[in-house]
Write a protein that holds these residues in place. Structure first.
Motif, PDB file in Angstrom:
ATOM      1  N   TRP A 296     -33.372  -4.638 -20.362  1.00  0.00           N
ATOM      2  CA  TRP A 296     -34.050  -5.723 -19.744  1.00  0.00           C
ATOM      3  C   TRP A 296     -35.534  -5.030 -19.178  1.00  0.00           C
ATOM      4  O   TRP A 296     -36.315  -5.774 -19.074  1.00  0.00           O
ATOM      5  CB  TRP A 296     -33.277  -6.501 -18.619  1.00  0.00           C
ATOM      6  N   ASP A 297     -35.319  -3.858 -18.713  1.00  0.00           N
ATOM      7  CA  ASP A 297     -36.399  -3.466 -17.963  1.00  0.00           C
ATOM      8  C   ASP A 297     -37.308  -2.422 -19.006  1.00  0.00           C
ATOM      9  O   ASP A 297     -38.367  -2.639 -19.202  1.00  0.00           O
ATOM     10  CB  ASP A 297     -35.768  -2.465 -16.755  1.00  0.00           C
ATOM     11  N   SER A 298     -37.089  -1.485 -19.228  1.00  0.00           N
ATOM     12  CA  SER A 298     -37.568  -0.425 -20.280  1.00  0.00           C
ATOM     13  C   SER A 298     -37.921  -1.086 -21.401  1.00  0.00           C
ATOM     14  O   SER A 298     -38.548  -0.736 -22.364  1.00  0.00           O
ATOM     15  CB  SER A 298     -36.972   1.018 -20.305  1.00  0.00           C
ATOM     16  N   GLY A 299     -37.071  -2.257 -21.934  1.00  0.00           N
ATOM     17  CA  GLY A 299     -36.992  -2.613 -23.165  1.00  0.00           C
ATOM     18  C   GLY A 299     -37.961  -4.087 -23.153  1.00  0.00           C
ATOM     19  O   GLY A 299     -39.514  -4.114 -23.262  1.00  0.00           O
TER      20      GLY A 299
ATOM     21  N   TRP B 264     -36.769  -9.172  -8.727  1.00  0.00           N
ATOM     22  CA  TRP B 264     -36.878  -7.512  -8.551  1.00  0.00           C
ATOM     23  C   TRP B 264     -37.953  -7.022  -9.830  1.00  0.00           C
ATOM     24  O   TRP B 264     -38.374  -5.861  -9.666  1.00  0.00           O
ATOM     25  CB  TRP B 264     -35.518  -7.217  -8.923  1.00  0.00           C
ATOM     26  N   ASN B 265     -38.022  -8.021 -10.587  1.00  0.00           N
ATOM     27  CA  ASN B 265     -39.669  -7.586 -11.598  1.00  0.00           C
ATOM     28  C   ASN B 265     -40.775  -7.338 -10.762  1.00  0.00           C
ATOM     29  O   ASN B 265     -41.817  -6.919 -11.109  1.00  0.00           O
ATOM     30  CB  ASN B 265     -39.614  -8.677 -12.548  1.00  0.00           C
ATOM     31  N   LEU B 266     -40.894  -8.141  -9.530  1.00  0.00           N
ATOM     32  CA  LEU B 266     -41.908  -7.600  -8.827  1.00  0.00           C
ATOM     33  C   LEU B 266     -42.343  -6.187  -8.285  1.00  0.00           C
ATOM     34  O   LEU B 266     -43.196  -5.592  -8.464  1.00  0.00           O
ATOM     35  CB  LEU B 266     -42.028  -8.663  -7.278  1.00  0.00           C
ATOM     36  N   ALA B 267     -40.920  -5.568  -8.201  1.00  0.00           N
ATOM     37  CA  ALA B 267     -40.892  -3.995  -7.807  1.00  0.00           C
ATOM     38  C   ALA B 267     -41.182  -3.343  -9.091  1.00  0.00           C
ATOM     39  O   ALA B 267     -41.910  -2.420  -9.195  1.00  0.00           O
ATOM     40  CB  ALA B 267     -39.647  -3.637  -7.076  1.00  0.00           C
ATOM     41  N   TYR B 268     -40.768  -3.909 -10.156  1.00  0.00           N
ATOM     42  CA  TYR B 268     -40.626  -3.030 -11.307  1.00  0.00           C
ATOM     43  C   TYR B 268     -42.058  -3.032 -11.716  1.00  0.00           C
ATOM     44  O   TYR B 268     -42.705  -1.839 -12.374  1.00  0.00           O
ATOM     45  CB  TYR B 268     -39.753  -3.609 -12.546  1.00  0.00           C
ATOM     46  N   PHE B 269     -42.782  -4.140 -12.022  1.00  0.00           N
ATOM     47  CA  PHE B 269     -44.187  -4.161 -12.609  1.00  0.00           C
ATOM     48  C   PHE B 269     -45.301  -3.547 -11.481  1.00  0.00           C
ATOM     49  O   PHE B 269     -46.143  -3.125 -12.131  1.00  0.00           O
ATOM     50  CB  PHE B 269     -44.483  -5.528 -13.005  1.00  0.00           C
TER      51      PHE B 269
ATOM     52  N   SER C 122     -36.995  -5.820   1.539  1.00  0.00           N
ATOM     53  CA  SER C 122     -37.991  -6.814   0.748  1.00  0.00           C
ATOM     54  C   SER C 122     -39.206  -6.120   0.294  1.00  0.00           C
ATOM     55  O   SER C 122     -39.522  -6.551  -0.897  1.00  0.00           O
ATOM     56  CB  SER C 122     -38.096  -7.994   1.679  1.00  0.00           C
ATOM     57  N   ARG C 123     -39.612  -5.410   1.202  1.00  0.00           N
ATOM     58  CA  ARG C 123     -41.048  -4.742   0.686  1.00  0.00           C
ATOM     59  C   ARG C 123     -40.921  -3.959  -0.549  1.00  0.00           C
ATOM     60  O   ARG C 123     -41.610  -3.892  -1.327  1.00  0.00           O
ATOM     61  CB  ARG C 123     -41.382  -4.186   1.858  1.00  0.00           C
ATOM     62  N   TYR C 124     -39.776  -3.260  -0.726  1.00  0.00           N
ATOM     63  CA  TYR C 124     -39.523  -2.390  -1.922  1.00  0.00           C
ATOM     64  C   TYR C 124     -38.736  -2.822  -3.097  1.00  0.00           C
ATOM     65  O   TYR C 124     -38.922  -2.249  -4.229  1.00  0.00           O
ATOM     66  CB  TYR C 124     -38.914  -1.013  -1.431  1.00  0.00           C
ATOM     67  N   SER C 125     -38.166  -4.060  -2.932  1.00  0.00           N
ATOM     68  CA  SER C 125     -37.210  -4.586  -3.782  1.00  0.00           C
ATOM     69  C   SER C 125     -37.864  -5.739  -4.518  1.00  0.00           C
ATOM     70  O   SER C 125     -37.425  -6.208  -5.724  1.00  0.00           O
ATOM     71  CB  SER C 125     -35.814  -4.700  -3.231  1.00  0.00           C
ATOM     72  N   GLY C 126     -38.675  -6.522  -3.843  1.00  0.00           N
ATOM     73  CA  GLY C 126     -39.305  -7.654  -4.448  1.00  0.00           C
ATOM     74  C   GLY C 126     -38.502  -8.830  -3.997  1.00  0.00           C
ATOM     75  O   GLY C 126     -38.831  -9.934  -4.310  1.00  0.00           O
ATOM     76  N   ALA C 127     -37.266  -8.816  -3.416  1.00  0.00           N
ATOM     77  CA  ALA C 127     -36.414  -9.742  -2.673  1.00  0.00           C
ATOM     78  C   ALA C 127     -37.041 -10.519  -1.710  1.00  0.00           C
ATOM     79  O   ALA C 127     -37.798  -9.616  -0.958  1.00  0.00           O
ATOM     80  CB  ALA C 127     -35.083  -9.355  -2.390  1.00  0.00           C
ATOM     81  N   LEU C 128     -36.646 -11.626  -1.441  1.00  0.00           N
ATOM     82  CA  LEU C 128     -36.752 -12.494  -0.139  1.00  0.00           C
ATOM     83  C   LEU C 128     -35.711 -11.921   0.752  1.00  0.00           C
ATOM     84  O   LEU C 128     -34.566 -11.669   0.155  1.00  0.00           O
ATOM     85  CB  LEU C 128     -36.822 -13.949  -0.286  1.00  0.00           C
ATOM     86  N   ALA C 129     -35.974 -11.861   2.202  1.00  0.00           N
ATOM     87  CA  ALA C 129     -35.106 -11.437   3.339  1.00  0.00           C
ATOM     88  C   ALA C 129     -34.227 -12.691   3.657  1.00  0.00           C
ATOM     89  O   ALA C 129     -34.985 -13.878   4.058  1.00  0.00           O
ATOM     90  CB  ALA C 129     -35.901 -10.780   4.329  1.00  0.00           C
TER      91      ALA C 129
END
Length: 437
Positions: free
Chosen positions: A257-260, A278-283, A348-355
């Motif tokens: 899902w990520d590197s692909g 979590w894609n917010l942190a990935y991209f 939240s800052r590092y993961s892209g999640a909402l708190a």
């Protein structure tokens, strides 16, 4: 007199030297060892953002305690927790998924009601989150840590170049896919090697075409997976595959899902992917360095039937305490910190999640996170993804069925019939196991 004076001076010198030695010993004394609180979690690899920073925040504030965050791969975690919970020396804390996963292990967990009341967490978390994620059999067992949202993440520069707008309806979505396909671009990247990413397609296609009450019945075993409404989901999904809107080389079942899939979108080989925030942190990580709103963006899963109210989908990650935990007081201290606005803001800052903590202000979020939050607020219902909404034995059947469908789309009538029979048997077996009082 002279001899007496010399003797007194010698005694004074000895005392001063002794005091100096004591002072030096105090300065160089080894501090007492810190008590360790073991926190076993599944935030690994592309999903690891924020966990170390949050744990370090606790350790900086608690010199007598050390929160040891130990990671384990997602799939290995699902198996190991079932075994380690029953040992005499489990970790003090586990990360876990709210919903059916937590419900399946609640007999092995320590209720948090007393701590919850002392900490005033009813004011920190929304009643809807508490009811959906924290309460099981009338008691609170689960501390919410992150809330994610499943949506389409797309290559914004590619959309802008082709003058495409994020679709709001199914007809607009199909038109966007057709335009991308005509330009030689794979419309949708799907990396289902780990099986769970495929479930988001089943979930949203069902939630956009059938009443939410039906989905609840399906997840609880009151409806069957060969129901016409379920078969219609697979038929619609198959139509996208038949049109070549998903990647075929590599096949979804062979792609991460990520590197692909994500990296296909990043390179412009594909235009969009259905994935969590979590894609917010990935991209935006150091490898990709994309800027949200400029290089990539998101849009909700399009409306299919206007008569069906919108349901938002995603997981809520949190923390549970084993009933057999040795240092429950230390674990409780850690939970107080992990529930705080400070800790959840860091994660939240590092993961892209909402708190989930309501005391984390909008100003703590990026622009794209604030827009995600508004989408959640606009949805009358928030629910968990398939494998968190139904008992684990049934969830595994479903994930296997989705993978089989991706490999053999034409076989969906037989796949759904078999899934319906096997799921019915597992639901019966689950009901036969009576919960502990």
């Amino acid at each position: 007199m002279r001899a007496g004076t010399l003797l007194l001076a010698a005694l004074l010198s000895a005392i001063l030297l002794a005091l100096a030695a004591c002072s030096r010993n105090d300065d160089t004394a080894v501090p007492p060892p810190r008590s360790s609180i073991t926190f076993l979690h599944y935030f690994t690899d592309s999903l690891s953002g924020g966990i170390d920073e949050m744990s370090q925040g606790f350790n900086n504030q608690h010199p007598a305690l050390e929160l040891k965050a130990i990671s384990l791969d997602h799939e290995a975690f699902k198996t190991s927790i079932q075994d380690t919970l029953k040992t005499d020396n489990p970790p003090e804390l586990y990360s876990y998924w709210a919903g059916a996963r937590t419900a399946s292990i609640v007999d092995e967990l320590e209720p948090l009601d007393e701590l919850w009341q002392q900490a005033g967490w009813d004011k920190a978390f929304a009643p809807s989150v508490i009811k959906a994620a924290s309460e099981y059999r009338g008691k609170k067992y689960f501390l919410p840590l992150t809330q994610h949202y499943i949506a389409f993440f797309y290559n914004k520069k590619l959309f802008d170049q082709l003058q495409l707008q994020p679709p709001k309806t199914w007809e607009e979505f199909l038109a966007v896919c057709a335009a991308l396909k005509a330009r030689g671009i794979t419309p949708i990247a799907l990396g289902a090697r780990d099986k769970w990413p495929a479930q988001f397609w089943f979930d949203y296609l069902l939630l956009r075409t059938a009443p939410y009450s039906f989905r609840q019945q399906l997840m609880s075993g009151e409806a069957r997976f060969d129901d016409p409404q379920v078969r219609a989901v697979f038929a619609r999904w198959k139509s996208l595959i038949d049109k070549g809107y998903f990647n075929s080389r590599p096949h979804p079942n062979e792609l991460a899902w990520d590197s692909g899939a994500n990296d296909m979108v990043f390179r412009g080989e594909a235009a969009m992917t259905l994935m969590g925030t979590w894609n917010l942190a990935y991209f935006s990580n150091n490898t990709h360095q994309w800027q949200a709103g400029k290089d990539f963006d998101f849009f909700p899963f399009p409306q299919i039937d206007p008569a069906i109210p919108t349901v938002a989908l995603g997981p809520i990650d949190g923390i549970v305490m084993p009933k057999r935990a040795h240092d429950k007081a230390g674990a409780g201290t850690a939970l107080r910190y992990l529930a705080s606005a400070e800790a959840q803001r860091t994660f939240s800052r590092y993961s892209g999640a909402l708190a989930p903590n309501l005391q984390v202000p909008d100003s703590a979020y990026s622009d794209i996170q604030r827009r995600v939050r508004k989408e959640l607020e606009r949805s009358p219902v928030f629910d968990f993804a398939f494998d968190l909404a139904t008992p684990p034995p049934v969830a595994e059947l479903g994930l296997d069925a989705f993978a089989e469908f991706l490999a053999f789309p034409d076989a969906y009538p037989e796949i759904t019939r078999r899934l319906a029979d096997e799921a019915a048997a597992r639901f019966s077996a689950t009901r036969a196991v009576k919960p502990a009082p």
